[in-house]
Design a protein around this motif. Structure first.
Motif, PDB file in Angstrom:
ATOM      1  N   ASN B 195       0.895  -1.291  -0.080  1.00 35.53           N
ATOM      2  CA  ASN B 195      -0.061  -0.068   0.117  1.00 35.53           C
ATOM      3  C   ASN B 195       0.763   1.323   0.179  1.00 35.53           C
ATOM      4  N   LEU B 197       2.028   5.010   0.905  1.00 31.53           N
ATOM      5  CA  LEU B 197       1.718   5.529   2.192  1.00 31.53           C
ATOM      6  C   LEU B 197       2.286   7.072   2.212  1.00 31.53           C
ATOM      7  N   ASP B 299       3.538   1.621  -2.819  1.00 26.17           N
ATOM      8  CA  ASP B 299       2.745   1.615  -3.893  1.00 26.17           C
ATOM      9  C   ASP B 299       3.447   0.497  -4.925  1.00 26.17           C
ATOM     10  N   GLN B 691       1.480   0.938   8.629  1.00 26.89           N
ATOM     11  CA  GLN B 691       1.257   0.345   7.173  1.00 26.89           C
ATOM     12  C   GLN B 691       0.356  -0.763   7.229  1.00 26.89           C
ATOM     13  N   THR B 696      -3.183   4.107   4.472  1.00 28.68           N
ATOM     14  CA  THR B 696      -3.184   3.917   3.092  1.00 28.68           C
ATOM     15  C   THR B 696      -3.230   5.299   2.317  1.00 28.68           C
ATOM     16  N   TYR B 713      -6.471   9.968   6.524  1.00 35.34           N
ATOM     17  CA  TYR B 713      -5.349   9.129   6.461  1.00 35.34           C
ATOM     18  C   TYR B 713      -5.026   8.889   8.053  1.00 35.34           C
TER      19      TYR B 713
END
Ligand code: FES
Ligand code: FES
Lengths: 155, 785
Positions: B195, B197, B299, B691, B696, B713
């Motif tokens: 994911n 961040l 990512d 995380q 994410t 977030y």
């Protein structure tokens, strides 16, 4: 179109003409040079700007300077009184800070926490710090610091 | 309330940090705390569109606002004749390097792309004026998912990068790896999304630029992890000012985690604005602005497979990754999913065949670059998830399959199939220590009993290694770095025996002023309080490469140790002269030089320093004064390793995951200050837990950032975290003078896999084999259905 306000900041009287929209955080930082109060967000999340207003922890980014008219304010600069406040001392002793940016607001919130709950459990400390973010410490040593300060202040 | 006296606070002592008194009292000054006479404020208008053409920009109303000094667009920067570039500093073969200009010229490529600049007398006016700039945008389609972005027909970020592919990179041996899979008794296989961040250093980025148009000198105070890199890139690529006319200063810096390594447009814009108005210009990002400008992390979309033989031995690893680069190549972006990623695929395992293929992909998003761990958390997550999946498909216990496949302690140095040569390690040692501390066997019993009662507990192991202490310069150069990675130090002993140390590192919370002084106290035998450490100012120290990649102790600390050694060598020569003895006969102990066997006749380091400065009676050929400079280039990376264990409980009603215990046994080599090392581990673990369970960055199909504010977030709060249990094993680094490795990133590298392995373990009765991060209640609940 300034509005006159009078307040007491760290024991000193302050009179200022301020724009109605001026944030208390900006009054403290920009006009009064008290840059210990930090600004870490724009959505009232981080708590870096926490100060004591009439003895209560508030986020100074969420208060207008004019709303503080007539109040007593303590910032991190006013917390120590010749000696470190036990909370400051505990943060130092327990490595409760790394970059230090969250620290002034965090310390003020912790002081407020103990003033309402002098002997908090670990869980109460963690939930009591709901409004303050730290990205460096993982909170582990902040919790230890509050526990140590609670012992000192109750002892 | 002054500092504290600490006579014997050398290497290995948990002395409290000398940084703290200023920080706990609010006295420390960060960039935004600084004010200069005549200072004005700059704000930057940013694209609301992920992808749009710019037909025109009308700045007239903004310019007419009282208090506005200027409104500028890319055309103005071009007209000023500065280079205006925001370059990438790591090149790969075939890398597409589309132009990145300080402001968007005719196209915006992500939400946050800079479009116009306002300079005004006060910050409120500077923000007001942004609302009076009218941009005629022509919205276009955008794409945010790195895999979808490579599909034929996907919207292109740059016309000259077909299928949005920035680079196509591989490491390892495809043929032998394919052969291993052909012979495998079992194959473990997972599809994994790592994911995206958002770094969220608590101090937003800021710059205060003071250009003197008489002398042509720029002083730039900024939130930086590496002032010299910023000076270099400002000079060469953005402003065109000669390097020696730029002084970059890092005041107190409020965390970085990678986000303050990179050279962004914004600090260059503040500098350029100061050149236009001839006054100091301050730019401070709002938090929301940091969300759309600070380089994001991770990512990746990955397919990974492990080939296993009939004895449960790993015989091959195959990984295929799509890694987002975002809209432009950030400073070190191409290195992160390649040389900091593919090279870690061997993990702690004796893996005879590895092949890793990576597409770097442009997307209409904020650029992606190094964020705490940078590539190594992504690699570790894949390896450690696959190892657990391998345990499942072979029916072996996760601890047992690791034991069977570890590189054995006597196999070092160990050459992996993916370029790195591990210098040392004892992986079983750390695993055993961790298993014992957590009570592994008891846990398995408890877990079985709990399951009978409908309570789902899980334990996750992460036996990680990382390569840090960046890095041997020739090696990184051969891999594409446009930078060296050595580090500098000056150790200056003053005439009175007091010491000032200058380091090219640039700490922002790590406590260098304390730990570097500890190193010198031990090396010179000088009281800790007599040593000051200075960092973060290109005007006062030799070139240095800064603080990131867990490099400060290993490279900066080693540079300091070498400089201190040179000081001792010179002082020994002088002492021998003063003692009228041969240099070989001089011993140095606790800060005193004496002739072997007669310690009562001695010269202390301060005695020698005074003589060195007076220079009335120096040996022939010896220059006056007592200081030394060292430029230390490491022989290899350093390789911290360890075992992290998470224990979770999953609520079968809500899918909620509670972390019950988190235990870390790390091996970071010799430890300069145990208290500070533990703190670094805590912080890293917290970011990895963030995380794995909470954080994410979410983009919608049109590449709009949905998690665009701190409200949306989930930066972890105190009650999201358990207390951490930490312990260590010590395997000193064999190739640097201090035997130290790195610790800043270990926690964030190890912890995501530990947490997710624990959740998957808890959910094994439901047949769950993987859940992507962040493991939210919703995902868990759906997985249990
Ligand atoms: S600045 Fe973040 S809550 Fe006030
Ligand atoms: S110490 Fe850095 S954010 Fe708390």
């Amino acid at each position: 179109m300034g509005i006159s306000i009078e307040l007491e900041v760290n024991g000193a009287s302050v009179s200022e003409e301020v724009e109605p929209r001026l944030l208390l955080a900006h009054l403290l930082r920009e006009e009064l040079g008290l840059t210990g109060t930090k600004i870490g967000c724009d959505t009232s999340q981080c708590g870096s700007c926490t100060i004591l207003l009439d003895g209560q922890a508030v986020k100074s980014c969420t208060v207008l300077a004019v709303q503080a008219d007539g109040s007593e304010i303590t910032t991190i600069e006013g917390l120590a009184n010749g000696e470190y406040h036990p909370m400051q001392q505990a943060f130092w002793d327990n490595h409760g800070l790394q970059c230090g940016f969250c620290t002034p607001g965090m310390i003020i919130s912790c002081v407020d926490l103990l003033s309402t709950n002098p002997q908090p459990s670990e869980d109460e400390i963690r939930h009591g710090l709901e409004g303050n973010l730290c990205r460096c410490t993982g909170y582990h040593n902040i919790v230890r610091a509050v526990q140590t300060a609670a012992e000192t202040m109750n002892g | 309330m002054a500092g504290e006296s600490n006579g014997a606070a050398g290497f290995g002592s948990s002395i409290r940090r000398r940084e703290d008194p200023e920080l706990i009292t609010g006295r420390a000054k960060y960039t935004d705390d600084l004010q200069l006479a005549g200072m004005v404020y700059c704000t930057i208008l940013r694209s609301d569109y992920a992808h749009a053409g710019i037909n025109s920009i009308d700045t007239s109303e903004a310019e007419a606002l009282d208090g506005v000094l200027g409104v500028y667009t890319a055309k103005d920067i071009e007209a000023s004749g500065v280079p205006g570039g925001v370059p990438v500093g790591w090149l790969l073969p075939g890398l597409k390097t589309p132009e990145h200009y300080m402001l968007a010229k005719d196209t915006t490529r992500y939400v946050g792309d800079g479009v116009a600049i306002v300079v005004a007398e006060d910050q409120y006016t500077a923000h007001d004026a942004l609302e009076l700039i009218y941009v005629d945008y022509e919205p276009r389609d955008g794409v945010a998912d790195p895999k979808k972005a490579t599909a034929d027909g996907a919207p292109l970020v740059h016309d000259d990068a077909p299928n949005n592919i920035a680079f196509d990179w591989e490491i390892g041996d495809k043929e032998s790896t394919d052969a291993a899979f052909a012979n495998a008794a079992h194959v473990a296989s997972l599809d994994i999304v790592n994911n995206r961040l958002i770094p969220n250093a608590m101090e937003p980025r800021a710059a205060l630029a003071d250009y003197n148009n008489i002398t042509g000198e720029l002083v730039l105070y900024m939130t930086t992890q590496n002032p010299h890199i910023h000076r270099l890139l400002m000079s060469l690529a953005s402003l065109g000012l000669p390097e020696h006319k730029i002084r970059v200063i890092a005041p107190e810096v409020g965390g970085g985690f990678g986000s303050k390594i990179h050279h962004y447009a914004d600090e260059a814009i503040a500098s350029w604005a100061s050149m236009q108005v001839g006054r100091p210009v301050k730019w401070t990002a709002t938090r929301t602005e940091t969300y759309i400008t600070d380089a994001h992390g991770r990512d990746h979309v990955t397919h990974g497979e492990m080939a296993i033989d009939a004895d449960g031995r790993f015989i091959g690893l195959r990984v295929d990754t799509y890694a987002a680069m975002g809209a432009y190549l950030s400073t070190f972006a191409p290195a992160v999913p390649t040389y900091l990623y593919g090279t870690l695929m061997s993990g702690e395992y004796d893996l005879p065949a590895i092949y890793c293929h990576v597409y770097g992909v442009f997307t209409h998003t904020v650029p992606v670059d190094a964020y705490r761990g940078a590539g190594r958390p992504e690699a570790t997550f894949i390896v450690e998830r696959l190892v657990d999946e391998a345990a499942r498909v072979t029916g072996l216990d996760p601890a047992e399959i690791r034991r069977r496949n570890f590189i054995s302690p006597d196999a070092f140095p160990y050459q992996t199939q993916v370029a790195l040569a591990y210098d040392s390690g004892n992986y079983i040692g750390a695993l055993d220590k961790a298993l014992e501390a957590i009570g592994y066997d008891d846990f398995r019993k408890e877990q079985a009993a709990a399951r009978e009662q409908g309570k789902y507990l899980g334990l996750g192991l992460s036996t990680y290694i990382e390569a840090c202490g960046l890095a041997p310069s020739a090696v990184v150069g051969s891999l594409g770095a446009q930078a060296g990675q050595w580090e500098s130090a000056v150790v200056r002993v003053h005439a009175t025996g007091k010491v000032t140390v200058y380091s090219g590192c640039s700490g922002h919370g790590q406590g260098h002023e304390t730990t570097f002084a500890q190193i010198v106290a031990s090396a010179l035998g000088v009281p800790y309080d007599d040593i000051d450490v200075v960092e973060g100012d290109t005007g006062s120290m030799p070139h240095g490469w800064g603080t990131y990649g867990s490099r400060s102790a290993a490279t900066g600390g080693s540079a300091i140790a070498s400089a201190a050694e040179k000081v001792v060598d010179k002082a020994r020569t002088i002492a021998a002269h003063l003692l009228e003895a041969a240099e070989e006969d001089i011993e140095f102990e606790d800060g005193n030089f004496f002739v072997k066997g007669s310690p009562d006749q001695s010269q202390s380091l301060p005695d020698v320093a005074l003589q060195a400065y007076l220079a009335h009676n120096l040996p022939k050929g010896i220059e006056p004064a007592l200081e030394a400079t060292s430029f230390y280039d490491p022989a290899n990376f350093v390789y911290p390793f360890g075992t992290h264990i998470a224990i979770v409980e999953v609520c079968s009603q809500t899918g909620n995951v509670t972390l019950q215990r988190y235990l870390a046994v790390d091996d970071v080599g010799n430890v300069i200050n145990p208290m500070i090392v533990d703190g670094q581990v805590h912080g890293g673990i917290a970011q990895g837990i963030g995380q794995s369970l909470y954080e994410t960055a979410v983009y919608d199909e049109g590449a709009n950032l949905l998690s665009g504010t701190m409200l949306d977030y989930a930066v972890p709060k105190a009650h999201f975290m358990p207390s951490f249990e930490t312990d260590r094993t010590v395997t000193p680094c064999p190739h640097n003078p201090l035997g130290v490795k790195g610790v800043g990133e270990a926690g964030s590298i190890a912890s995501p896999a530990a947490v997710v392995n624990a959740v998957v373990d808890a959910l094994s009765p439901f047949g769950v084999t993987h859940i992507d991060m962040p493991v939210t209640s919703e995902k868990v609940w759906n997985a249990m259905k």
